[in-house]
Design an enzyme around this catalytic site. Structure first.
Site, short mmCIF file in Angstrom:
data_model
loop_
_atom_site.label_atom_id
_atom_site.label_comp_id
_atom_site.label_asym_id
_atom_site.label_seq_id
_atom_site.Cartn_x
_atom_site.Cartn_y
_atom_site.Cartn_z
N CYS A 88 -5.95 -9.53 3.87
CA CYS A 88 -7.09 -8.59 3.84
C CYS A 88 -8.40 -9.34 4.04
CB CYS A 88 -7.11 -7.83 2.52
SG CYS A 88 -5.85 -6.56 2.43
N VAL A 117 0.83 -1.21 0.00
CA VAL A 117 0.00 0.00 0.00
C VAL A 117 0.86 1.26 0.00
CG1 VAL A 117 -1.59 1.34 1.47
CG2 VAL A 117 -2.03 -1.07 1.04
N ARG A 172 14.38 -3.40 3.39
CA ARG A 172 13.40 -2.85 2.44
C ARG A 172 13.87 -1.47 1.95
NH1 ARG A 172 9.55 -3.53 -1.34
NH2 ARG A 172 7.69 -2.25 -1.09
N ASP A 218 10.31 3.28 6.75
CA ASP A 218 9.98 1.89 7.09
C ASP A 218 10.97 1.42 8.15
OD1 ASP A 218 8.26 -0.41 5.25
OD2 ASP A 218 9.62 -1.13 6.81
#
Ligand SMILES: NC(=O)c1ccc[n+]([C@@H]2O[C@H](COP(=O)([O-])OP(=O)(O)OC[C@H]3O[C@@H](n4cnc5c(N)ncnc54)[C@H](O)[C@@H]3O)[C@@H](O)[C@H]2O)c1
Length: 452
Positions: free
Chosen positions: A287, A19, A53, A48
């Site tokens: 989700c 997202v 990452r 983050d």
């Protein structure tokens, strides 16, 4: 104090996953505002806690495959960082961290609470040094109705000493909730093409937040009256989908007993104008298989035990095991020795055309099949094999072995690569008399696949 300049604000996005990263790219674009036509010149700080990452993104590599190298390197990032001092330069803070469930299937709000503390820390620094406009904090993570105001805002207030209120005081911040509705792996429905639901802690904040998203979302926005409505809207989108798939799964179980093909039934029923088109299948990921538990948790806190939502969850959670049992039954019917049979599972991710392994229900199938000691190969062209090994302890290949033929093939995920397989390619990997179990309805009908 004023709200930040809509055209030129600096935005920190906290949590750079499926997202957060596409959102950063969209905000950083030097484009014209969709509403006013004015030139946007915003800066983005991506934050983050995962150092790996950050360094991958700095080198232009996005493991989620949502953003390509060119767009990543071209994006006008102020910084990509894991340092709180850097995000203290921002005017707007958007939180896109995970909202998983724990082993008791209850909301695990730890990442959200930590991210709220991070923002509070940044606001404290910002207040001392810059203090130029009212900072805006927007939550995009999926939560149960009430989370933003009952959990998140109090953390920020307590830790930063600022207040979330509409007043003339200097030590204030504004807050909002705007759920993300993207569908990773889907190139047709990108962030800017999906109407964005927006909300704010007061009228002025709601208006600013709505204009902010309206500037980058081509499809437009839908402001809600308050934060709770926006939170509830997101959670029911996924709950509705979960229940509809659960109904299809229950029908598939009934139709198997009746010896009829569920997809054929659905095709016939779908010719009526008001028949809603859903298909049976595995519901994994973080989700649809998770969000309904956020709603049921809150309902139970309020003294109501949901019936339909939890029943749907149970059916969908048990589907992997049921599929494995059906496959074993079919192999047994053909008198193929289970221990000597070679079986292949095509697809391991929780959904098609993306590398996401989180909460994949194909693992439930693998676990159940292992009990029967089949020789099992798993192939998925989209996954990172070492990631799969780390998370699930499985050796998963990216390609179907060249020289092997199988007694049973289970097609579990509709990756494009599998859909594009020719009849000759299928025949090359199938033994005579082999079983093809097709969960997704993508195997050519002339190969006689068993379908759900
Ligand atoms: N992926 C989807 O399809 C999708 C769609 C709509 C909404 N959502 C919701 O959006 C939220 C984020 O989902 P996602 O799929 O992007 O998750 P993700 O796991 O892909 O990414 C989350 C990122 O947040 C980072 N992170 C975790 N804790 C942090 C912290 N305290 N501070 C800073 N960074 C932190 C992680 O390192 C990771 O990089 C969830 O609430 C999810 O339910 C996801």
């Amino acid at each position: 104090m004023k709200f930040p300049d809509l055209q030129k604000c600096t935005v920190a996005v906290i949590g750079l996953g499926y997202v957060g990263l596409p959102l950063c790219i969209e905000i950083a674009k030097k484009q014209k505002c969709y509403k006013t036509g004015k030139q946007l010149n915003r800066k983005v700080i991506g934050f983050d806690i995962d150092e790996e990452r950050i360094s991958e993104l700095k080198s232009g590599f996005d493991k989620t495959n949502e953003v390509n190298k060119k767009s990543l390197l071209k994006a006008d990032f102020f910084d990509l960082t894991n340092k709180i001092e850097i995000i203290a330069n921002a005017d707007v803070f958007i939180i896109t961290v995970p909202t998983p469930i724990n082993e008791n299937k209850q909301p695990d709000l730890i990442p959200l609470e930590k991210a709220s503390r991070t923002v509070a820390e940044a606001l404290k620094i910002r207040f001392k040094t810059l203090n130029k406009s009212i900072p805006i904090v927007i939550y995009e993570s999926t939560v149960y109705p009430g989370t933003t105001q009952e959990i998140c805002i109090p953390i920020i207030e307590k830790e930063s000493g600022l207040l979330c209120e509409d007043s003339d005081k200097k030590n204030i911040f504004a807050c909002g909730y705007s759920p993300e509705r993207i569908n990773p792996g889907d190139s047709r429905h990108r962030l800017k093409d999906i109407v964005k639901v927006t909300s704010g802690s007061d009228n002025k904040a709601a208006k600013w937040i709505n204009s902010f998203y309206g500037s980058i979302i081509k499809a437009g926005t839908h402001p809600t009256k308050n934060i709770k409505i926006a939170e509830a809207a997101k959670i029911i989108e996924n709950t509705q989908r979960d229940i509809n798939i659960a109904l299809m799964n229950e029908l598939a179980i009934i139709f198997k007993l009746l010896n009829i093909d569920t997809l054929d039934v659905l095709e016939a029923a779908g010719t009526k104008w008001n028949f809603i088109k859903f298909k049976p299948g595995l519901v994994g990921g973080h989700c649809i298989g998770v969000d309904p538990y956020y709603l049921t948790y809150k309902a139970q806190l309020l003294g109501y035990k949901p019936e339909i939502v939890l029943a749907g969850r149970r059916i969908n959670d048990d589907m992997g095991k049921w599929v494995a049992e059906q496959l074993i039954l079919e192999i047994s019917k053909k008198n193929i020795s289970l221990v000597r049979s070679n079986a292949l599972i095509l697809g391991f991710t929780f959904k098609e055309n993306c590398p996401d392994l989180r909460n994949t229900k194909v693992f439930d199938i693998v676990k159940a099949l292992r009990e029967y000691k089949l020789n099992l190969d798993i192939v998925d062209p989209r996954i990172n094999p070492s990631e799969a090994k780390n998370i699930y302890g499985l050796d998963i290949k990216n390609n179907i072995p060249n020289s092997k033929k199988y007694d049973a093939i289970l097609c579990a995920v509709a990756h494009k690569k599998f859909i594009e397989m020719s009849n000759a390619e299928w025949k090359r990997i199938l033994k005579v008399n082999a079983i093809v179990y097709d969960l997704k309805g993508i195997v050519p009908r002339e190969l006689n696949p068993i379908r759900l």
